[in-house]
Design a protein around this motif. Structure first.
Motif, PDB file in Angstrom:
ATOM      1  N   SER A   1     -24.920  -7.876 -23.629  1.00  0.00           N
ATOM      2  CA  SER A   1     -25.800  -7.614 -24.763  1.00  0.00           C
ATOM      3  C   SER A   1     -26.025  -6.122 -24.911  1.00  0.00           C
ATOM      4  O   SER A   1     -25.543  -5.311 -24.117  1.00  0.00           O
ATOM      5  CB  SER A   1     -27.141  -8.320 -24.555  1.00  0.00           C
ATOM      6  OG  SER A   1     -27.887  -7.660 -23.535  1.00  0.00           O
ATOM      7  N   SER A   2     -26.790  -5.745 -25.935  1.00  0.00           N
ATOM      8  CA  SER A   2     -27.107  -4.329 -26.131  1.00  0.00           C
ATOM      9  C   SER A   2     -27.924  -3.766 -24.982  1.00  0.00           C
ATOM     10  O   SER A   2     -27.979  -2.546 -24.781  1.00  0.00           O
ATOM     11  CB  SER A   2     -27.873  -4.145 -27.446  1.00  0.00           C
ATOM     12  OG  SER A   2     -29.076  -4.899 -27.421  1.00  0.00           O
ATOM     13  N   ALA A   3     -28.558  -4.648 -24.210  1.00  0.00           N
ATOM     14  CA  ALA A   3     -29.353  -4.220 -23.051  1.00  0.00           C
ATOM     15  C   ALA A   3     -28.521  -4.168 -21.775  1.00  0.00           C
ATOM     16  O   ALA A   3     -29.050  -3.938 -20.697  1.00  0.00           O
ATOM     17  CB  ALA A   3     -30.539  -5.160 -22.861  1.00  0.00           C
ATOM     18  N   GLY A   4     -27.218  -4.389 -21.891  1.00  0.00           N
ATOM     19  CA  GLY A   4     -26.361  -4.347 -20.718  1.00  0.00           C
ATOM     20  C   GLY A   4     -26.201  -5.713 -20.074  1.00  0.00           C
ATOM     21  O   GLY A   4     -26.534  -6.752 -20.659  1.00  0.00           O
ATOM     22  N   LEU A   5     -25.711  -5.707 -18.857  1.00  0.00           N
ATOM     23  CA  LEU A   5     -25.427  -6.950 -18.142  1.00  0.00           C
ATOM     24  C   LEU A   5     -26.660  -7.529 -17.464  1.00  0.00           C
ATOM     25  O   LEU A   5     -26.680  -8.703 -17.095  1.00  0.00           O
ATOM     26  CB  LEU A   5     -24.339  -6.687 -17.093  1.00  0.00           C
ATOM     27  CG  LEU A   5     -23.756  -7.886 -16.344  1.00  0.00           C
ATOM     28  CD1 LEU A   5     -23.108  -8.878 -17.314  1.00  0.00           C
ATOM     29  CD2 LEU A   5     -22.742  -7.410 -15.309  1.00  0.00           C
ATOM     30  N   GLY A   6     -27.706  -6.723 -17.301  1.00  0.00           N
ATOM     31  CA  GLY A   6     -28.896  -7.157 -16.568  1.00  0.00           C
ATOM     32  C   GLY A   6     -29.493  -8.472 -17.048  1.00  0.00           C
ATOM     33  O   GLY A   6     -29.772  -9.368 -16.236  1.00  0.00           O
ATOM     34  N   PRO A   7     -29.727  -8.649 -18.353  1.00  0.00           N
ATOM     35  CA  PRO A   7     -30.323  -9.907 -18.815  1.00  0.00           C
ATOM     36  C   PRO A   7     -29.483 -11.133 -18.445  1.00  0.00           C
ATOM     37  O   PRO A   7     -30.032 -12.166 -18.053  1.00  0.00           O
ATOM     38  CB  PRO A   7     -30.406  -9.715 -20.336  1.00  0.00           C
ATOM     39  CG  PRO A   7     -30.524  -8.231 -20.502  1.00  0.00           C
ATOM     40  CD  PRO A   7     -29.636  -7.650 -19.446  1.00  0.00           C
ATOM     41  N   TRP A   8     -28.166 -11.035 -18.561  1.00  0.00           N
ATOM     42  CA  TRP A   8     -27.307 -12.177 -18.198  1.00  0.00           C
ATOM     43  C   TRP A   8     -27.443 -12.480 -16.712  1.00  0.00           C
ATOM     44  O   TRP A   8     -27.605 -13.641 -16.319  1.00  0.00           O
ATOM     45  CB  TRP A   8     -25.854 -11.859 -18.535  1.00  0.00           C
ATOM     46  CG  TRP A   8     -24.910 -12.999 -18.241  1.00  0.00           C
ATOM     47  CD1 TRP A   8     -24.572 -14.026 -19.085  1.00  0.00           C
ATOM     48  CD2 TRP A   8     -24.201 -13.240 -17.007  1.00  0.00           C
ATOM     49  NE1 TRP A   8     -23.696 -14.886 -18.464  1.00  0.00           N
ATOM     50  CE2 TRP A   8     -23.452 -14.432 -17.186  1.00  0.00           C
ATOM     51  CE3 TRP A   8     -24.135 -12.577 -15.789  1.00  0.00           C
ATOM     52  CZ2 TRP A   8     -22.645 -14.964 -16.175  1.00  0.00           C
ATOM     53  CZ3 TRP A   8     -23.338 -13.106 -14.777  1.00  0.00           C
ATOM     54  CH2 TRP A   8     -22.602 -14.285 -14.969  1.00  0.00           C
ATOM     55  N   LEU A   9     -27.398 -11.460 -15.885  1.00  0.00           N
ATOM     56  CA  LEU A   9     -27.511 -11.672 -14.443  1.00  0.00           C
ATOM     57  C   LEU A   9     -28.865 -12.271 -14.077  1.00  0.00           C
ATOM     58  O   LEU A   9     -28.943 -13.174 -13.241  1.00  0.00           O
ATOM     59  CB  LEU A   9     -27.313 -10.349 -13.706  1.00  0.00           C
ATOM     60  CG  LEU A   9     -25.880  -9.800 -13.680  1.00  0.00           C
ATOM     61  CD1 LEU A   9     -25.877  -8.351 -13.194  1.00  0.00           C
ATOM     62  CD2 LEU A   9     -24.984 -10.662 -12.795  1.00  0.00           C
ATOM     63  N   ARG A  10     -29.944 -11.790 -14.704  1.00  0.00           N
ATOM     64  CA  ARG A  10     -31.271 -12.322 -14.378  1.00  0.00           C
ATOM     65  C   ARG A  10     -31.409 -13.771 -14.820  1.00  0.00           C
ATOM     66  O   ARG A  10     -32.040 -14.578 -14.131  1.00  0.00           O
ATOM     67  CB  ARG A  10     -32.354 -11.450 -15.023  1.00  0.00           C
ATOM     68  CG  ARG A  10     -32.485 -10.074 -14.375  1.00  0.00           C
ATOM     69  CD  ARG A  10     -33.803  -9.398 -14.748  1.00  0.00           C
ATOM     70  NE  ARG A  10     -33.902  -9.152 -16.176  1.00  0.00           N
ATOM     71  CZ  ARG A  10     -33.441  -8.060 -16.788  1.00  0.00           C
ATOM     72  NH1 ARG A  10     -32.811  -7.127 -16.075  1.00  0.00           N
ATOM     73  NH2 ARG A  10     -33.603  -7.891 -18.079  1.00  0.00           N
ATOM     74  N   ARG A  11     -30.809 -14.131 -15.966  1.00  0.00           N
ATOM     75  CA  ARG A  11     -30.870 -15.526 -16.402  1.00  0.00           C
ATOM     76  C   ARG A  11     -30.114 -16.428 -15.425  1.00  0.00           C
ATOM     77  O   ARG A  11     -30.600 -17.511 -15.063  1.00  0.00           O
ATOM     78  CB  ARG A  11     -30.289 -15.670 -17.812  1.00  0.00           C
ATOM     79  CG  ARG A  11     -31.202 -15.171 -18.906  1.00  0.00           C
ATOM     80  CD  ARG A  11     -30.747 -15.670 -20.273  1.00  0.00           C
ATOM     81  NE  ARG A  11     -29.412 -15.213 -20.610  1.00  0.00           N
ATOM     82  CZ  ARG A  11     -29.140 -14.066 -21.205  1.00  0.00           C
ATOM     83  NH1 ARG A  11     -30.123 -13.223 -21.508  1.00  0.00           N
ATOM     84  NH2 ARG A  11     -27.901 -13.727 -21.502  1.00  0.00           N
ATOM     85  N   VAL A  12     -28.927 -15.989 -15.005  1.00  0.00           N
ATOM     86  CA  VAL A  12     -28.154 -16.781 -14.050  1.00  0.00           C
ATOM     87  C   VAL A  12     -28.926 -16.918 -12.749  1.00  0.00           C
ATOM     88  O   VAL A  12     -29.045 -18.020 -12.181  1.00  0.00           O
ATOM     89  CB  VAL A  12     -26.778 -16.144 -13.786  1.00  0.00           C
ATOM     90  CG1 VAL A  12     -26.058 -16.852 -12.636  1.00  0.00           C
ATOM     91  CG2 VAL A  12     -25.914 -16.213 -15.044  1.00  0.00           C
ATOM     92  N   ALA A  13     -29.480 -15.818 -12.255  1.00  0.00           N
ATOM     93  CA  ALA A  13     -30.239 -15.853 -11.002  1.00  0.00           C
ATOM     94  C   ALA A  13     -31.458 -16.763 -11.128  1.00  0.00           C
ATOM     95  O   ALA A  13     -31.777 -17.525 -10.198  1.00  0.00           O
ATOM     96  CB  ALA A  13     -30.671 -14.445 -10.608  1.00  0.00           C
ATOM     97  N   ALA A  14     -32.147 -16.698 -12.259  1.00  0.00           N
ATOM     98  CA  ALA A  14     -33.330 -17.540 -12.449  1.00  0.00           C
ATOM     99  C   ALA A  14     -32.951 -19.015 -12.446  1.00  0.00           C
ATOM    100  O   ALA A  14     -33.632 -19.845 -11.820  1.00  0.00           O
ATOM    101  CB  ALA A  14     -34.029 -17.171 -13.765  1.00  0.00           C
ATOM    102  N   ASN A  15     -31.881 -19.365 -13.131  1.00  0.00           N
ATOM    103  CA  ASN A  15     -31.437 -20.761 -13.143  1.00  0.00           C
ATOM    104  C   ASN A  15     -31.057 -21.234 -11.738  1.00  0.00           C
ATOM    105  O   ASN A  15     -31.414 -22.350 -11.334  1.00  0.00           O
ATOM    106  CB  ASN A  15     -30.242 -20.922 -14.091  1.00  0.00           C
ATOM    107  CG  ASN A  15     -30.659 -21.052 -15.539  1.00  0.00           C
ATOM    108  OD1 ASN A  15     -31.457 -21.905 -15.892  1.00  0.00           O
ATOM    109  ND2 ASN A  15     -30.134 -20.189 -16.380  1.00  0.00           N
TER     110      ASN A  15
END
Length: 214
Positions: free
Chosen positions: A95-109
């Motif tokens: 995303s425009s915010a980088g890879l961090g949001p995707w990684l945090r969503r995966v980690a949270a799940n």
């Protein structure tokens, strides 16, 4: 190399090597940097993967820790998160915010899955005592407040703790948190409202500085 990073490289020997920070582009566009590294990672570039891990590992462990309340379990989650990235990089969109949001969503799940499977451990880490000069009183006050916040979060019911942690502290959107927790946004808003009321009771004046409005 941190314990979590070492465990990841042990699980995937082909990415073994020194985990060194990636130098961002001169224009400071970290999101684009992540995209370029991810593209190289999808081509099985281990150096690019290690750069992504160096940049994001700490935040992934922190996200998992907020949910599982166990550093050991959080490291397990971080390992699985980054292995998912390494094995499926060609299917990840930055995303425009980088890879961090995707990684945090995966980690949270993954962390929520750990709770659902009943794999629970108590926090055993202790914060070492430190001496500080008088001119660091502001920093000590902030650290003391952070400690009170962590204690208050630990006293919340599990679902409220996860919701408040992901939304207020990991800064996922309401939709992202609701999707992660497999609940509706209305149900999430109710959880957040109850959690905020409880935190206000526990933290009193601190909470105004720590929680953004829903």
């Amino acid at each position: 190399m941190s314990v979590a990073a070492r465990r990841i490289t042990e699980a995937a020997p082909e990415i073994a090597g020194n985990v060194v920070p990636f130098r961002p582009r001169a224009d400071g566009d970290d999101g684009l940097d992540d995209a370029l590294l991810l593209e190289r990672c999808a081509a099985r570039d281990a150096t690019a993967f290690r750069s992504l891990m160096a940049r994001h590992l700490a935040s992934v462990v922190r996200t998992a820790r907020r949910i599982t309340t166990s550093h050991s379990e959080a490291e397990d989650v971080a390992q699985e998160t980054f292995l998912k990235l390494w094995n499926g990089a060609d299917g990840v969109t930055v995303s425009s915010a980088g890879l961090g949001p995707w990684l945090r969503r995966v980690a949270a799940n993954l962390a929520i899955d750990v709770l659902r499977k009943g794999k629970r451990l108590d926090i055993t880490d202790e914060v070492p005592e430190q001496e500080a000069p008088a001119d660091q009183l502001d920093e000590l006050e902030a650290a003391d407040r952070a400690g009170r916040v962590e204690e208050a979060l630990a006293r919340l019911p599990e679902r409220q703790r996860i919701a408040i942690g992901l939304f207020h502290f990991e800064e996922l959107s309401q939709r992202e948190v609701a999707d992660t927790m497999a609940i509706s946004e209305d149900a999430l808003e109710s959880l957040l409202a109850r959690a905020r009321r409880r935190l206000r009771d526990l933290l009193k004046d601190d909470v105004a500085e720590l929680l953004r409005d829903g």
